[in-house]
Design an enzyme around this catalytic site. Structure first.
Site, PDB file in Angstrom:
ATOM      1  N   TYR A 197       0.738  -1.284   0.126  1.00  0.00           N
ATOM      2  CA  TYR A 197      -0.006   0.020  -0.042  1.00  0.00           C
ATOM      3  C   TYR A 197       0.762   1.379   0.127  1.00  0.00           C
ATOM      4  O   TYR A 197       0.632   2.153  -0.948  1.00  0.00           O
ATOM      5  CB  TYR A 197      -0.743   0.103   1.302  1.00  0.00           C
ATOM      6  N   GLU A 204       2.226   6.532  -7.020  1.00  0.00           N
ATOM      7  CA  GLU A 204       1.323   7.460  -7.543  1.00  0.00           C
ATOM      8  C   GLU A 204       1.393   8.713  -7.260  1.00  0.00           C
ATOM      9  O   GLU A 204       1.472   9.485  -8.283  1.00  0.00           O
ATOM     10  CB  GLU A 204      -0.054   6.936  -6.766  1.00  0.00           C
TER      11      GLU A 204
HETATM   12  C1  LIG Z   1     -11.146  11.654  -8.971  1.00  0.00           C
HETATM   13  C2  LIG Z   1      -9.727  11.534  -8.205  1.00  0.00           C
HETATM   14  C3  LIG Z   1      -9.751  10.939  -7.022  1.00  0.00           C
HETATM   15  C4  LIG Z   1      -8.571  10.995  -6.376  1.00  0.00           C
HETATM   16  C5  LIG Z   1      -8.521  10.467  -4.898  1.00  0.00           C
HETATM   17  C6  LIG Z   1      -7.063  10.601  -4.311  1.00  0.00           C
HETATM   18  C7  LIG Z   1      -7.075  10.152  -2.854  1.00  0.00           C
HETATM   19  C8  LIG Z   1      -6.602   8.630  -2.807  1.00  0.00           C
HETATM   20  C9  LIG Z   1      -6.199   8.161  -1.581  1.00  0.00           C
HETATM   21  C10 LIG Z   1      -5.542   6.752  -1.609  1.00  0.00           C
HETATM   22  C11 LIG Z   1      -5.498   5.871  -2.786  1.00  0.00           C
HETATM   23  C12 LIG Z   1      -5.067   4.662  -2.688  1.00  0.00           C
HETATM   24  C13 LIG Z   1      -4.817   3.931  -4.167  1.00  0.00           C
HETATM   25  C14 LIG Z   1      -4.444   2.667  -4.049  1.00  0.00           C
HETATM   26  C15 LIG Z   1      -3.271   2.288  -4.025  1.00  0.00           C
HETATM   27  C16 LIG Z   1      -2.978   0.858  -4.405  1.00  0.00           C
HETATM   28  O1  LIG Z   1      -3.828  -0.077  -4.258  1.00  0.00           O
HETATM   29  S1  LIG Z   1      -1.410   0.472  -3.812  1.00  0.00           S
HETATM   30  C17 LIG Z   1      -1.481  -1.394  -3.868  1.00  0.00           C
HETATM   31  C18 LIG Z   1      -1.762  -1.983  -2.578  1.00  0.00           C
HETATM   32  N1  LIG Z   1      -3.172  -1.832  -2.336  1.00  0.00           N
HETATM   33  C19 LIG Z   1      -4.124  -2.611  -1.591  1.00  0.00           C
HETATM   34  O2  LIG Z   1      -3.229  -3.397  -0.662  1.00  0.00           O
HETATM   35  C20 LIG Z   1      -5.326  -2.474  -1.570  1.00  0.00           C
HETATM   36  C21 LIG Z   1      -5.928  -2.900  -0.203  1.00  0.00           C
HETATM   37  N2  LIG Z   1      -7.306  -2.571  -0.032  1.00  0.00           N
HETATM   38  C22 LIG Z   1      -8.386  -3.469  -0.325  1.00  0.00           C
HETATM   39  O3  LIG Z   1      -7.947  -4.599  -0.777  1.00  0.00           O
HETATM   40  C23 LIG Z   1      -9.618  -3.041   0.108  1.00  0.00           C
HETATM   41  O4  LIG Z   1      -9.832  -4.194   0.921  1.00  0.00           O
HETATM   42  C24 LIG Z   1     -10.519  -2.760  -0.760  1.00  0.00           C
HETATM   43  C25 LIG Z   1     -10.317  -3.522  -2.224  1.00  0.00           C
HETATM   44  C26 LIG Z   1     -10.467  -1.309  -1.016  1.00  0.00           C
HETATM   45  C27 LIG Z   1     -11.999  -3.204  -0.416  1.00  0.00           C
HETATM   46  O5  LIG Z   1     -12.175  -2.920   0.900  1.00  0.00           O
HETATM   47  P1  LIG Z   1     -13.164  -3.914   1.842  1.00  0.00           P
HETATM   48  O6  LIG Z   1     -14.423  -3.005   2.050  1.00  0.00           O
HETATM   49  O7  LIG Z   1     -12.214  -4.371   3.057  1.00  0.00           O
HETATM   50  O8  LIG Z   1     -13.406  -5.336   1.040  1.00  0.00           O
HETATM   51  P2  LIG Z   1     -13.108  -6.501   1.485  1.00  0.00           P
HETATM   52  O9  LIG Z   1     -12.679  -6.830   2.879  1.00  0.00           O
HETATM   53  O10 LIG Z   1     -11.998  -6.940   0.438  1.00  0.00           O
HETATM   54  O11 LIG Z   1     -14.301  -7.374   1.124  1.00  0.00           O
HETATM   55  C28 LIG Z   1     -15.529  -7.198   2.149  1.00  0.00           C
HETATM   56  C29 LIG Z   1     -16.415  -8.497   1.965  1.00  0.00           C
HETATM   57  O12 LIG Z   1     -16.794  -8.171   0.596  1.00  0.00           O
HETATM   58  C30 LIG Z   1     -16.148  -9.556  -0.173  1.00  0.00           C
HETATM   59  N3  LIG Z   1     -15.919  -9.258  -1.470  1.00  0.00           N
HETATM   60  C31 LIG Z   1     -15.325  -7.997  -1.957  1.00  0.00           C
HETATM   61  N4  LIG Z   1     -15.137  -8.047  -3.059  1.00  0.00           N
HETATM   62  C32 LIG Z   1     -15.573  -9.355  -3.710  1.00  0.00           C
HETATM   63  C33 LIG Z   1     -15.463  -9.896  -4.848  1.00  0.00           C
HETATM   64  N5  LIG Z   1     -14.818  -9.425  -5.898  1.00  0.00           N
HETATM   65  N6  LIG Z   1     -15.864 -11.239  -4.920  1.00  0.00           N
HETATM   66  C34 LIG Z   1     -16.484 -11.989  -3.830  1.00  0.00           C
HETATM   67  N7  LIG Z   1     -16.519 -11.455  -2.724  1.00  0.00           N
HETATM   68  C35 LIG Z   1     -16.001 -10.139  -2.457  1.00  0.00           C
HETATM   69  C36 LIG Z   1     -15.184 -10.020   0.666  1.00  0.00           C
HETATM   70  O13 LIG Z   1     -14.997 -11.253   0.672  1.00  0.00           O
HETATM   71  C37 LIG Z   1     -15.751  -9.672   2.025  1.00  0.00           C
HETATM   72  O14 LIG Z   1     -16.750 -10.690   2.547  1.00  0.00           O
HETATM   73  P3  LIG Z   1     -16.683 -11.186   4.046  1.00  0.00           P
HETATM   74  O15 LIG Z   1     -15.587 -12.280   4.174  1.00  0.00           O
HETATM   75  O16 LIG Z   1     -18.081 -11.848   3.902  1.00  0.00           O
HETATM   76  O17 LIG Z   1     -16.565 -10.060   4.993  1.00  0.00           O
END
Ligand SMILES: CCCCCCCCCCCCC/C=C/C(=O)SCCNC(=O)CCNC(=O)[C@H](O)C(C)(C)COP(=O)(O)OP(=O)(O)OC[C@H]1O[C@@H](n2cnc3c(N)ncnc32)[C@H](O)[C@@H]1OP(=O)(O)O
Length: 275
Positions: A197, A204
């Site tokens: 992250y 970025e």
């Molecule tokens: C217009 C201009 C805008 C500009 C804005 C500027 C500000 C920006 C600030 C910061 C920017 C950051 C940019 C990003 C950079 C990078 O990515 S660098 C690389 C490293 N990145 C990461 O490691 C990302 C890590 N973050 C995540 O993975 C997050 O979790 C998430 C993707 C953002 C999603 O968040 P979250 O709500 O926590 O979701 P999950 O925990 O993953 O899922 C919740 C539950 O939903 C299920 N689920 C989600 N997606 C799916 C799917 N595709 N298929 C099946 N199921 C899914 C998941 O399993 C969870 O379920 P439960 O287990 O039942 O809870």
């Protein structure tokens, strides 16, 4: 822990197909825990939380989506490794992989518009929204639009971070849906981000920073006065504001992931006030 639907700032519990355009009938909205599958919970009497919660069609669609996305980001990873091994430089790397990157990163909008907003998966709309929109912004309005910065080292930083993250994340979702989540995938999903992250965000920010002189010189995407709408917009200052917005937003995403990590890997009960 608290039911998904009870967590403020989170999407509502998953919907049935008849209730939402993208979902399939669910068997129950009962909470399933956070480990993503019965194989982890060791519960053999009842179907896993995921199977209870999602109907067959939604599970099939999500599984297909996640397999396709894992494959897409794997293709990207292989292309990047092959490019570097053949050329020995990062120069030209972005150009060689840009089509695949643009396709798979843009498709991720489905996660916001279809999965998250419609409540098919209990993910945070806010977190997913910031995550997806900032990536789309980086792909289309920065790297695609400002050609001179495409060979910056910082582009490689975020490309590698995104790619490793997405291979891990989509395979985590896939294996969870199939109820066969290997521990190392779960471990990778909730540990890699600790390094990736900040590295991705640094890539970025450095890329936007490198773009600033070109944006200032060219006046791209800017609207100057006078014009008949009496409106002005300066992309250069917009980029400065965007960079500044990482300061309050990134820690929120990072701490959200740390909370998820404690919940999933250590089984801590966490009541989220707001995402
Ligand atoms: C217009 C201009 C805008 C500009 C804005 C500027 C500000 C920006 C600030 C910061 C920017 C950051 C940019 C990003 C950079 C990078 O990515 S660098 C690389 C490293 N990145 C990461 O490691 C990302 C890590 N973050 C995540 O993975 C997050 O979790 C998430 C993707 C953002 C999603 O968040 P979250 O709500 O926590 O979701 P999950 O925990 O993953 O899922 C919740 C539950 O939903 C299920 N689920 C989600 N997606 C799916 C799917 N595709 N298929 C099946 N199921 C899914 C998941 O399993 C969870 O379920 P439960 O287990 O039942 O809870």
């Amino acid at each position: 822990h608290a039911p998904d639907g009870a967590i403020p700032g989170r999407a509502p519990p998953p919907l049935a197909l008849s209730e939402a355009r993208c979902a399939a009938p669910m068997a129950s909205s009962e909470e399933d825990g956070t480990n993503g599958g019965a194989s982890e919970a060791g519960d053999e009497k009842e179907p896993s939380g995921r199977r209870r919660r999602l109907g067959l069609a939604a599970t099939a669609w999500l599984t297909f989506y996640n397999i396709a996305m894992t494959a897409g980001w794997l293709v990207l990873a292989i292309a990047m490794v092959r490019f570097y091994m053949e050329k020995g430089t990062h120069r030209g790397l972005y150009k060689s992989i840009q089509k695949t990157l643009k396709f798979f990163q843009t498709v991720a909008l489905i996660e916001l518009t279809c999965f998250s907003l419609q409540g098919i998966v209990p993910t945070s709309v806010l977190v997913t929204g910031v995550q997806v929109s900032s990536r789309i912004f980086m792909v289309w309005l920065i790297t695609h639009s400002i050609k001179p910065i495409q060979n910056e080292e910082s582009v490689v930083l975020f490309l590698v971070s995104w790619t490793v993250t997405e291979i891990t994340r989509y395979s985590f979702y896939t294996f969870s849906l199939l109820d066969h989540l290997p521990y190392f995938v779960k471990w990778a999903r909730y540990n890699f981000f600790i390094i990736l992250y900040p590295v991705g965000v640094a890539g970025e920010l450095l890329t936007i920073y490198a773009a600033l002189p070109y944006v200032k010189k060219s006046g791209m995407f800017s609207i100057r006065l006078p014009n008949k709408y009496n409106v002005s917009f300066d992309y250069y200052y917009f980029l400065l504001i965007t960079m500044a917005s990482y300061i309050p937003l990134f820690p929120q995403l990072y701490f959200h992931m740390l909370r998820q990590r404690r919940k999933v890997l250590h089984g801590e009960v966490i009541v989220e006030k707001d995402d």
